[in-house]
Write an enzyme that holds these catalytic residues in place. Structure first.
Site, mmCIF file in Angstrom:
data_model
loop_
_atom_site.group_PDB
_atom_site.id
_atom_site.type_symbol
_atom_site.label_atom_id
_atom_site.label_comp_id
_atom_site.label_asym_id
_atom_site.label_seq_id
_atom_site.Cartn_x
_atom_site.Cartn_y
_atom_site.Cartn_z
ATOM 1 N N SER A 529 0.843 -1.188 0.000
ATOM 2 C CA SER A 529 0.000 0.000 0.000
ATOM 3 C C SER A 529 0.887 1.250 0.000
ATOM 4 O O SER A 529 1.688 1.427 -0.911
ATOM 5 C CB SER A 529 -0.953 -0.043 1.194
ATOM 6 N N ASP A 614 -9.836 -3.766 -5.303
ATOM 7 C CA ASP A 614 -9.284 -2.894 -4.279
ATOM 8 C C ASP A 614 -9.841 -1.480 -4.433
ATOM 9 O O ASP A 614 -9.683 -0.854 -5.478
ATOM 10 C CB ASP A 614 -7.756 -2.880 -4.413
ATOM 11 N N HIS A 649 -8.096 -4.971 -1.176
ATOM 12 C CA HIS A 649 -6.856 -4.421 -0.640
ATOM 13 C C HIS A 649 -6.087 -5.429 0.208
ATOM 14 O O HIS A 649 -4.868 -5.417 0.220
ATOM 15 C CB HIS A 649 -7.179 -3.181 0.199
#
Length: 677
Positions: A529, A614, A649
């Site tokens: 991320s 995501d 995610h």
């Protein structure tokens, strides 16, 4: 051997923007071609991947029981069973003797996620029991896009009702009438912007609170005392709280302190000297936070009274409330500290065995309980749930996460080292290795994040043992932008200071090489991320320093994402990265954004992983980055992209799938480091 996919190049400033055309045949075909290329390249490691998977799985107790939590007349707990992806949720009657002994003959199955998943993706947002223990509210995401469906189960009959609401954030909070639920709704940018109230058996829901400002996330939670409901609207730098009695869910919320830019405060409700009282953690006196209190009758800011003063050396990260004690979660010298202030005894701090560790309050149990539970772990020590007797400070290990098979924590050495950044700042590094590994250059896995004030406190990993036992060193770079050394450490790695995150990480890598822990060609780096942004940035800056890189759902298309306010969460991120509509900010982000700064140079082997659903980091960020790397780099090192077409995610949702993902990552490293297994 199958050739690598080559993405079409369009004219214009962003030649791979076409990859943002979700659900088109061209995009899906490209992503599937990348997945097929990865499979072909990793085919020689198929046996190794399976062996790693079985090895990691073999260390995990597949059939296990969580530590039961007592609440009212019940013990609540989870049970995992070999072969199942998810734990089942149960309760049984609470023993009269106060023990945690389960009565399995009388236990009730509350929820079985294995049935609900149906073999696909599943994420549980909330699992909440009503105060009378008669109903279970739960929310499910079956796509990975973090949009949830809401359900209520009548525990006496097993009847399940799906609530008729869409675009829900997954939160569900009970009022004390056992009939009213508060839940959050997402706006078009995937921001929780509204709190709604629904009474069971009635149609529709009514709005309780709405925040039109795109920077703010709205949430609702119960106070520790169970007497109040708190609605919190919070940006990256500012917060505002509204409260109402949990016994009167139709009451109009009262604002404790109208928002003031850069004032963050977080209220909770408990007891002080036997009287109901508000506690407010606030940064109004300084960035490390102080704790104030206010009477239940006069809770607004003008009536706040200081309780724990601001300390420029110690960050007050949280305050947990109990009827008979105040529990402070502090951060001092880069380490978490728990300080207990009993109502009828002297304050004390928990004593712990390791030099670097993770520690937090895991469960305050019932408000009037004489004990709380804390979770403790280190790089070489599996997580322990410890019961803390608040009055005396006595600790008891109630449960330690088991490691099946041969395992001796003392066979592994955990250390804390310090690198020096270019501006002279000392940056901590936590590392672990087998004793016999240290003393000579070894393959080293360096992990980093460095954003949102998130602290990377050392954690134990069953899977990581597969690397350590093959001679790897594992290290964490506690770079600026994280909260590892407090709020000032966070602020020194955001906005105009973001480059410190990258130079800190490079300094940590250089220190580990200089001290003989590893060599550049044996140094693997990893982050996910915002940590993926870190990996992409340092690869552009110093590619020769690293031997391999893993970027998980990487935020590498930073500039284009921040320029698109219609994307989920973009506007809320301005306080973290800056608003690129400002030319000065645009130039700053443009200067480090990984996608824009790919250049004609040699890069080490790279594995990038994306989730097609995501909503936080769009799948195309990794896809565009890999496409540009393929077309621009001067090397022919392994460059792989895996897109999980049914995940978001957090990757695939089942526990066995997570182990398979780890096995792929480790097999990739062993392949590119030419380490025969």
């Amino acid at each position: 051997m199958q050739d690598a996919p080559i993405a079409r190049i369009d004219n214009g400033d962003d030649p791979y923007r076409w990859l943002e055309n979700r659900d088109t045949d061209e995009v899906l075909d490209y992503l599937k071609a990348e997945n097929a290329f990865l499979d072909a390249q990793m085919t020689p490691q198929a046996e190794l991947r399976e062996r790693l998977f079985q090895e990691i799985k073999g260390r995990i107790r597949e059939t296990d029981l969580s530590l039961p939590s007592p609440w009212g007349p019940w013990l609540y707990y989870r049970r995992t069973t070999a072969g199942d992806e998810y734990p089942r949720h149960y309760r049984c009657p609470r023993p009269a003797d106060g023990s945690l002994t389960l009565d399995e003959q009388a236990e009730q199955l509350l929820l079985d996620p294995n049935v609900l998943a149906g073999g696909g993706f599943l994420s549980i947002g909330t699992l909440s029991i009503s105060q009378d223990h008669a109903r279970l509210a739960y929310s499910l995401d079956t796509e990975g896009d973090e949009i949830y469906r809401l359900f209520v189960k009548e525990l006496a009959t097993g009847e399940v009702t799906e609530l008729p609401f869409e675009q829900c954030d997954g939160s569900m909070t009970w009022a004390n009438d056992h009939q009213t639920l508060f839940f959050g709704e997402l706006d078009d940018t995937h921001r929780p912007h509204r709190i709604l109230r629904h009474r069971l058996g009635e149609a529709g829901a009514s709005e309780v609170y709405h925040d039109p400002d795109g920077r703010y996330f709205v949430s609702c939670y119960r106070s520790s005392s169970e007497r109040q409901l708190i609605i919190l609207s919070h940006s990256k730098t500012t917060s505002e709280a509204w409260v109402l009695p949990a016994d009167v869910p139709t009451a109009a919320p009262v604002c404790l302190a109208p928002r003031q830019e850069d004032h963050e405060y977080f209220p909770d409700h408990g007891v002080w000297n036997g009287e109901p009282c508000w506690f407010i953690r606030t940064n109004q006196d300084g960035i490390n936070y102080a704790l104030y209190r206010a009477s239940e009758r006069q809770p607004t800011r003008e009536h706040w009274q200081p309780l724990v003063p601001h300390d420029p050396q110690v960050t007050l990260e949280d305050a947990s409330l109990n009827r008979d004690a105040l529990i402070l979660s502090l951060r001092e010298n880069g380490l978490p500290v728990i300080e207990v202030r009993p109502a009828q005894a002297d304050r004390y701090r928990l004593a712990l065995p390791d030099a670097a560790y993770s520690l937090h309050v895991s469960d305050t149990l019932e408000f009037d309980s004489p004990t709380i539970r804390v979770r403790y772990e280190a790089l070489n020590r599996p997580a322990q749930i410890r019961q803390l007797e608040l009055a005396s400070g006595a600790q008891q290990v109630l449960k330690e996460t088991p490691v099946e098979g041969p395992f001796d924590p003392d066979a592994y050495v955990s250390e804390r080292r310090w690198a020096t950044a270019p501006d002279g700042t000392r940056v901590p590094i936590s590392l672990v290795a087998r004793r016999e590994t240290l003393g000579q250059p070894a393959p080293l896995y360096l992990y980093g994040y460095g954003a949102y004030g998130h602290s990377l406190d050392p954690w134990f990993s069953h899977g990581r043992l597969s690397l350590l036992d093959r001679g790897f060193v594992f290290a964490i770079a506690h770079v600026r932008g994280g909260g590892d050394l407090g709020e000032a450490w966070y602020r020194a790695g955001k906005l105009a200071h973001k480059r410190n995150t990258f130079t800190d990480f490079i300094a940590c890598a250089e220190h580990l090489v200089a001290e003989g822990y590893t060599r550049p060609e044996r140094l693997a780096i990893s982050g996910g991320s915002a940590g993926g942004l870190l990996i992409g940035a340092v690869l552009n800056m110093r590619p020769e320093l690293f031997g391999a890189a893993i970027a998980d759902v990487p935020f590498v298309d930073t500039l284009n994402t921040m320029l698109n306010p219609d994307l989920p969460l973009t506007v809320t991120e301005y306080d973290e990265w800056g608003d690129p509509n400002d030319p000065q900010v645009h130039a700053r982000i443009r200067g480090y954004a990984p996608y824009e700064n790919v250049t004609a140079q040699a890069y080490p082997p790279i594995l990038a992983v994306a989730g097609y659903n995501d909503s936080r980091v769009q799948y195309w960020e990794a896809a565009k980055w890999v496409a540009r790397l393929r077309a621009t780099r001067t090397d022919d090192n392994l460059l792989l992209l895996k897109t999980e077409l049914g995940a978001g995610h957090g990757g695939m949702s089942g526990r066995y799938q997570a182990l398979k993902d780890a096995a792929l990552e480790y097999a990739f490293l062993l392949k590119v480091f030419a380490m025969a297994d």
